[in-house]
Design a protein around this motif. Structure first.
Motif, PDB file in Angstrom:
ATOM      1  N   VAL A   1       0.769  -1.167  -0.172  1.00  0.00           N
ATOM      2  CA  VAL A   1       0.059   0.077  -0.112  1.00  0.00           C
ATOM      3  C   VAL A   1       0.870   1.242   0.101  1.00  0.00           C
ATOM      4  CG1 VAL A   1      -1.732   1.354   1.263  1.00  0.00           C
ATOM      5  CG2 VAL A   1      -1.778  -1.177   1.102  1.00  0.00           C
TER       6      VAL A   1
ATOM      7  N   LEU B   1      -4.861  -0.598   6.110  1.00  0.00           N
ATOM      8  CA  LEU B   1      -5.408  -0.941   4.964  1.00  0.00           C
ATOM      9  C   LEU B   1      -4.626  -2.010   4.316  1.00  0.00           C
ATOM     10  CD1 LEU B   1      -7.261  -0.236   2.521  1.00  0.00           C
ATOM     11  CD2 LEU B   1      -5.523   1.267   1.890  1.00  0.00           C
TER      12      LEU B   1
ATOM     13  N   LEU C   1      -6.914  -5.635   2.932  1.00  0.00           N
ATOM     14  CA  LEU C   1      -6.576  -6.230   2.025  1.00  0.00           C
ATOM     15  C   LEU C   1      -5.793  -7.589   1.984  1.00  0.00           C
ATOM     16  CD1 LEU C   1      -4.887  -3.384  -0.261  1.00  0.00           C
ATOM     17  CD2 LEU C   1      -7.209  -4.002  -0.372  1.00  0.00           C
TER      18      LEU C   1
ATOM     19  N   GLU D   1      -9.793  -4.547  -5.604  1.00  0.00           N
ATOM     20  CA  GLU D   1      -9.718  -3.130  -5.865  1.00  0.00           C
ATOM     21  C   GLU D   1     -10.897  -2.415  -5.459  1.00  0.00           C
ATOM     22  OE1 GLU D   1      -8.127  -0.568  -9.588  1.00  0.00           O
ATOM     23  OE2 GLU D   1      -9.972  -1.462  -9.823  1.00  0.00           O
TER      24      GLU D   1
ATOM     25  N   LEU E   1     -10.353  -1.833  -1.726  1.00  0.00           N
ATOM     26  CA  LEU E   1      -9.226  -0.640  -1.521  1.00  0.00           C
ATOM     27  C   LEU E   1      -9.941   0.644  -1.794  1.00  0.00           C
ATOM     28  CD1 LEU E   1      -6.255   0.461  -1.459  1.00  0.00           C
ATOM     29  CD2 LEU E   1      -6.539   0.431  -4.158  1.00  0.00           C
TER      30      LEU E   1
ATOM     31  N   ARG F   1      -9.854   3.010   1.501  1.00  0.00           N
ATOM     32  CA  ARG F   1      -8.765   3.906   1.687  1.00  0.00           C
ATOM     33  C   ARG F   1      -9.029   5.442   2.332  1.00  0.00           C
ATOM     34  NH1 ARG F   1      -7.361   4.634  -5.120  1.00  0.00           N
ATOM     35  NH2 ARG F   1      -9.594   5.699  -5.532  1.00  0.00           N
TER      36      ARG F   1
ATOM     37  N   ALA G   1      -2.462   0.520  -4.413  1.00  0.00           N
ATOM     38  CA  ALA G   1      -1.909  -0.571  -3.863  1.00  0.00           C
ATOM     39  C   ALA G   1      -1.170  -1.488  -5.063  1.00  0.00           C
ATOM     40  CB  ALA G   1      -2.499  -1.593  -3.034  1.00  0.00           C
TER      41      ALA G   1
END
Length: 418
Positions: free
Chosen positions: A230, A240, A244, A266, A269, A273, A280
């Motif tokens: 990340v 994060l 993930l 994704e 993410l 985020r 990432a």
């Protein structure tokens, strides 16, 4: 700690908050009799004290009292403030209200309250509310006042040290929780598979960064591995990274693989985020149940190392797509096939391993430098190989302070052990 004067004697900065000029003069005379090295300033109200304290910086830089304005007793010369002597009966504050305001304005200074003969209970209540001590007017001599101030300052230091220790313990516990999330136990049943991993936080990071890895064997025998990074450093990025990694493991166990898995990752993410600039990168491997073929997906991530027996290491950079979060819902990631020879191994890593500087200049290790380091130790067992490569990269970057970024490395092999 208290400042020292030119003769090396401990000197305390004191702010007296007292509206009675006679009492203020008495305090000044008692301090003179105490032998206490001090810088004294007198203000007449809590409002004046708050105004004076506004210029005080927080720790670890010593707080300084601004130059006096208007009437007052002995003026401080701007030295560090260690103690506030506070009368509990002032024009703009009575009782504990003034104490609360002083504690808010000077949270790092010791506070000693001054009470009347009939207000000892109020003094005790002030200590319970955050003051370090109380003194009864008319019952104070110079020596007693000096000792009370010194002890109050030392108690305040002890309280701050205890608070800092507790904060350190809480941070260590938080780091441990993040570490458990970022550095998991592989979920693999196949006894032929041998996994070795390394994680080294960057030299300037108090917390783990956003690098993560995982290895999971699906119910059908397919072996999946991932190394990701990340962007950025700190608790948000580390959290994060944990998110993930856990999401990736859940998707694999649910039967997902290939580009569809990355699209879901994704979406996680983007939802989790802290800002649109966060992205990432990752490399994902899917190894067939017969362990003869490896499918590779790259999302903005460096290539990988292929260890070929008996003594060669090659850098492999297969086609890839953009990092997760760069083109949400519009990205595509081509899947490539890699043949690993019997007795070989695959090494995937984050870019912290290749972005360290070489010497004191601006040159970085890069992929070619990494291959050169790896080929100095081509026949070593997995643990020795990883440690030798990472330690060599660290030594090359020593002139610039070492590897600045987090490093995560995953070594996978199957078949006969090295």
């Amino acid at each position: 700690m208290p400042a020292l004067d030119r003769q090396g004697t401990e000197r305390l900065g004191i702010l007296l908050v007292e509206d009675d000029p006679g009492d203020a003069l008495l305090v000044e005379e008692l301090l003179a009799d105490s032998g206490l090295e001090r810088e004294l300033r007198w203000v007449r109200s809590v409002a004046e004290a708050e105004k004076a304290l506004q210029a005080l910086p927080g720790p670890p830089v010593p707080a300084t009292v601004p130059a006096p304005a208007g009437e007052g007793g002995a003026a401080a010369r701007g030295g560090p403030l260690h103690c506030v002597l506070l009368d509990l009966h002032l024009p703009d504050a009575v009782g504990l209200d003034g104490l609360r305001r002083i504690l808010a304005a000077a949270p790092h200074a010791a506070v000693v309250v001054l009470t009347g003969l009939s207000e000892e209970r109020t003094g005790l209540a002030a200590v319970a509310a955050g003051a370090q001590d109380y003194l009864v007017k008319g019952r104070v001599e110079g020596d007693l006042l000096g000792r009370a101030i010194r002890y109050a300052v030392q108690r305040r230091y002890a309280e701050q040290a205890a608070a800092a220790l507790q904060a350190g313990r809480l941070q260590a516990a938080e780091n441990a929780r993040l570490e458990r999330g970022l550095l998991p136990t592989p979920l693999v049943r196949d006894p032929r598979v041998r996994i070795r991993a390394r994680y080294r936080p960057g030299r300037q990071q108090a917390l783990l960064g956003g690098d993560f890895y995982d290895v999971v064997e699906a119910p059908d025998g397919m072996l999946h591995a991932v190394v990701g990074d990340v962007s950025g450093h700190g608790p948000d990025e580390a959290a994060l990274g944990v998110c993930l990694r856990v999401a990736w493991r859940a998707f694999v166990l649910a039967g997902l693989s290939g580009p569809p898995l990355l699209r879901l990752l994704e979406r996680v993410l983007v939802a989790e985020r802290a800002g649109t600039e966060i992205f990432a990168t990752l490399t994902q491997l899917s190894i067939a149940p017969d362990r003869r073929e490896v499918r590779v997906l790259r999302a903005g991530h460096p290539g990988l190392l292929l260890r070929e027996p008996p003594e060669r290491v090659r850098f492999i950079e297969l086609p890839g797509g953009p990092a997760l979060g760069i083109l949400p819902e519009h990205a595509d990631w081509p899947e490539s096939t890699l043949q690993v020879p019997p007795g070989g191994a695959v090494v995937i890593f984050t870019d912290g391993l290749i972005e360290g500087r070489v010497g004191s200049g601006r040159e970085r290790l890069g992929e070619e430098g990494l291959v050169e380091l790896a080929n100095r130790h081509p026949d070593r067992p997995a643990d020795d190989f990883l440690d030798a490569v990472i330690d060599s990269a660290q030594r090359l970057a020593a002139d610039s302070g070492g590897l600045a970024d987090d490093v995560a490395v995953l070594h996978l092999e199957w078949g006969h052990p090295r």
